[in-house]
Design an enzyme around this catalytic site. Structure first.
Site, PDB file in Angstrom:
ATOM      1  N   LYS A  79       0.806  -1.050   0.044  1.00 33.67           N
ATOM      2  CA  LYS A  79      -0.044  -0.101   0.055  1.00 33.67           C
ATOM      3  C   LYS A  79       0.851   1.173   0.125  1.00 33.67           C
ATOM      4  O   LYS A  79       1.972   1.193   0.640  1.00 33.67           O
ATOM      5  CB  LYS A  79      -0.980  -0.103   1.279  1.00 33.67           C
ATOM      6  CG  LYS A  79      -2.018   1.005   1.445  1.00 33.67           C
ATOM      7  CD  LYS A  79      -2.896   0.770   2.360  1.00 33.67           C
ATOM      8  CE  LYS A  79      -3.869   1.941   2.512  1.00 33.67           C
ATOM      9  NZ  LYS A  79      -4.799   1.700   3.891  1.00 33.67           N
ATOM     10  N   SER A 154      -9.896   1.471   2.702  1.00 30.02           N
ATOM     11  CA  SER A 154      -8.902   2.177   1.732  1.00 30.02           C
ATOM     12  C   SER A 154      -7.911   1.263   1.170  1.00 30.02           C
ATOM     13  O   SER A 154      -7.468   1.716   0.028  1.00 30.02           O
ATOM     14  CB  SER A 154      -8.313   3.366   2.732  1.00 30.02           C
ATOM     15  OG  SER A 154      -7.524   2.641   3.618  1.00 30.02           O
ATOM     16  N   SER A 178      -9.963  -0.829   6.752  1.00 32.37           N
ATOM     17  CA  SER A 178      -9.372  -0.681   5.595  1.00 32.37           C
ATOM     18  C   SER A 178      -8.630  -1.939   4.844  1.00 32.37           C
ATOM     19  O   SER A 178      -8.121  -1.939   3.825  1.00 32.37           O
ATOM     20  CB  SER A 178      -8.716   0.401   5.485  1.00 32.37           C
ATOM     21  OG  SER A 178      -9.141   1.661   5.262  1.00 32.37           O
TER      22      SER A 178
HETATM   23  N1  GLN Z   1     -13.341   3.728   6.033  1.00 31.17           N
HETATM   24  C1  GLN Z   1     -12.761   4.319   7.144  1.00 31.17           C
HETATM   25  C2  GLN Z   1     -12.530   5.786   7.080  1.00 31.17           C
HETATM   26  O1  GLN Z   1     -12.646   6.077   6.276  1.00 31.17           O
HETATM   27  C3  GLN Z   1     -11.628   3.399   7.521  1.00 31.17           C
HETATM   28  C4  GLN Z   1     -10.279   3.804   6.841  1.00 31.17           C
HETATM   29  C5  GLN Z   1      -9.486   3.144   7.299  1.00 31.17           C
HETATM   30  O2  GLN Z   1      -9.134   1.740   7.811  1.00 31.17           O
HETATM   31  N2  GLN Z   1      -8.185   3.260   7.028  1.00 31.17           N
HETATM   32  O3  GLN Z   1     -11.911   6.153   8.108  1.00 31.17           O
END
Ligand code: GLN
Length: 486
Positions: A79, A154, A178
């Site tokens: 990532k 994400s 994410s």
């Molecule tokens: N979708 C969640 C957010 O937008 C989690 C994102 C993540 O785990 N980085 O904060």
């Protein structure tokens, strides 16, 4: 069958038997990326030269003989919020355009030390804020199972790269789901380790009390293999815990007979897609047939988790992202008069709308007069949520829930409605608030052919048990083997 259809474990075995070379495996991935990534856009950057050089070096180590790790010569993806020395790292944000890290994140170094070949950096939501990959400043990633749909986020690029057979495994990060949510939407296995299990040194911070790095793979065994190399105490990360690292593969095949699995009542609430609910109920029945006992449990404060998370995570983000001001990292606005204008214009130009929204929400929640009402209260709720889990997990081995309330949704469908997007995290973020390990595994497909994920949640540092429970299901229901048609 092409080389890229092998699982990580299968490739590793063939590499060890010298039936395949690391250069051949790497070329197969690079060819596959060239063939499909124009449609999928899982990668922001492919480091073709670096990967081929690493593969050649791996092959000469193999030639020299001696004991080699299971990851030796295995091509993986990272990532883009993990620092890679000498390789641009942007967190999918314009504000970090052109940023070349001077060092590797600890997890990246551990993979390199294990002999893995790193193919490149995967697409993600900007600063990991989002659940669909659409907040990426460089265009969304597409779900390999339905290209007009989101891969989740994400870590959407990491999940999609593994699902699309572009890499044999990947690392992502999970702050509120994410790793698990994109794993669920892309039919792969994703594990968020216990808070403190994996080092975050060199990981671009989003919400420091929640962020955790973890592996994504096509099978449970692949994820266990990856976790084995990144789970380690790191003196450079003050939140890293010096707990012993078990052999994550040792009990994978031990089954679930005699185990107790909890079904949290609050995770089967309204708003869930009926096909998702059906898949989880079918999985529960399958576990029962394998000898597990199902127990209904309650996590009464679940309904406050989303609100608490969306105060705590933005509050921490607003503080962490203060460092991007045009002075030290990446983008610097041109033609500005004075320091104040340098800050404001750089941040105006460099951050996308969702990141700005989080910074504003977080700054507000932390400001004098509102701190007690919002941030402090959210922290108290967090304690209640953690206690709920402690109580529930005292009586069971793991909890079984859906990962995402819905299967992959269409790109564009939710991106203009932040609240609808935040609701995608309703089942994943409580585990981050409590610091627990969580895993998502393939749980079947909807009639329309979209993957459904099952989530397992466990006690702190009990990743081995989650992997064992997941493997028991996977062995009898090999949904992971159904590849996307690209
Ligand atoms: N979708 C969640 C957010 O937008 C989690 C994102 C993540 O785990 N980085 O904060």
């Amino acid at each position: 069958m092409s080389l890229t259809d092998l699982t990580l474990q299968e490739l590793s075995t063939k590499l060890a038997a010298r039936e395949v070379s690391a250069v051949e495996a790497t070329r197969a991935c690079l060819d596959r990326i060239r063939a499909v990534d124009g449609q999928v856009h899982a990668f922001l950057r492919v480091d073709e030269q670096g990967a081929l050089a690493a593969a050649a070096a791996s092959d000469s180590r193999r030639g020299a003989g001696g004991a080699l790790s299971q990851l030796e010569g295995v091509p993986l993806a990272l990532k883009d919020n993990l620092l890679t020395e000498g390789l641009e790292t942007t967190c999918a944000s314009r504000i970090l355009g052109g940023f070349i890290p001077p060092y590797d994140a600890t997890v990246v170094r551990l993979l390199k030390d294990a002999g893995a070949v790193l193919l490149g950096k995967t697409n993600q939501d900007e600063f990991a804020m989002g659940s669909s990959n659409e907040t990426s400043a460089f265009g969304p990633c597409h779900n390999p199972y339905a290209l007009d749909r989101a891969p989740g986020g994400s870590s959407g690029g990491s999940a999609a790269a593994v699902a699309a057979r572009e890499a044999f495994g990947a690392l992502g990060t999970d702050t509120g789901g994410s790793i698990r949510q994109p794993a669920a939407l892309c039919n792969v296995v994703g594990l968020k380790p216990t808070y403190g299990r994996v080092s975050r040194f060199g990981v671009i911070a989003f919400a420091s009390s929640l962020d955790q790095v973890g592996p994504l793979g096509r099978t449970v065994a692949d994820v266990a293999a990856l976790l084995q190399f990144i789970a380690r105490h790191d003196a450079q990360d003050a939140t890293s815990v010096p707990a012993t690292v078990p052999d994550y593969s040792a009990e994978l095949e031990a089954g679930v007979a005699g185990m107790r699995l909890g079904l949290p009542r609050e995770y089967f609430a309204g708003g869930m897609d009926p096909e998702v609910e059906q898949a989880v109920r079918d999985a529960a029945r399958a576990y029962e047939q394998m000898g597990a006992t199902l127990v209904e449990v309650s996590l009464p404060h679940t309904r406050y988790a989303l609100a608490a998370y969306y105060l705590i995570a933005p509050a921490e983000a607003s503080s962490n992202l203060a460092r991007y001001d045009g002075v030290r990292y990446g983008l610097r606005a041109k033609g500005v008069r004075g320091l104040e204008e340098l800050y404001s214009r750089t941040r105006e130009e460099g951050f996308g709308p969702e990141v700005k929204r989080r910074i504003m929400l977080g700054t507000y929640a932390l400001s004098a007069g509102y701190y007690d009402a919002y941030y402090l209260k959210a922290q108290k709720v967090r304690t209640l949520i953690r206690r709920d889990f402690e109580q529930a997990l005292a009586g069971v081995d793991a909890l079984l829930t859906p990962t995402s309330p819905v299967p992959a949704f269409r790109l564009g469908e939710k991106v203009d409605d932040p609240l609808a997007m935040y609701l995608m995290d309703v089942f994943t973020l409580p585990c981050n608030l409590a610091g627990l390990p969580g895993l998502s595994l393939p749980g079947g497909f909807t009639r329309a052919g979209l993957p459904v994920g099952l989530q397992l949640l466990g006690r702190p540092f009990d990743e081995a048990r989650l992997l064992r429970v997941a493997r028991a299901f996977e062995r009898e229901h090999p949904f992971h083997a159904r590849a996307p048609q690209l």
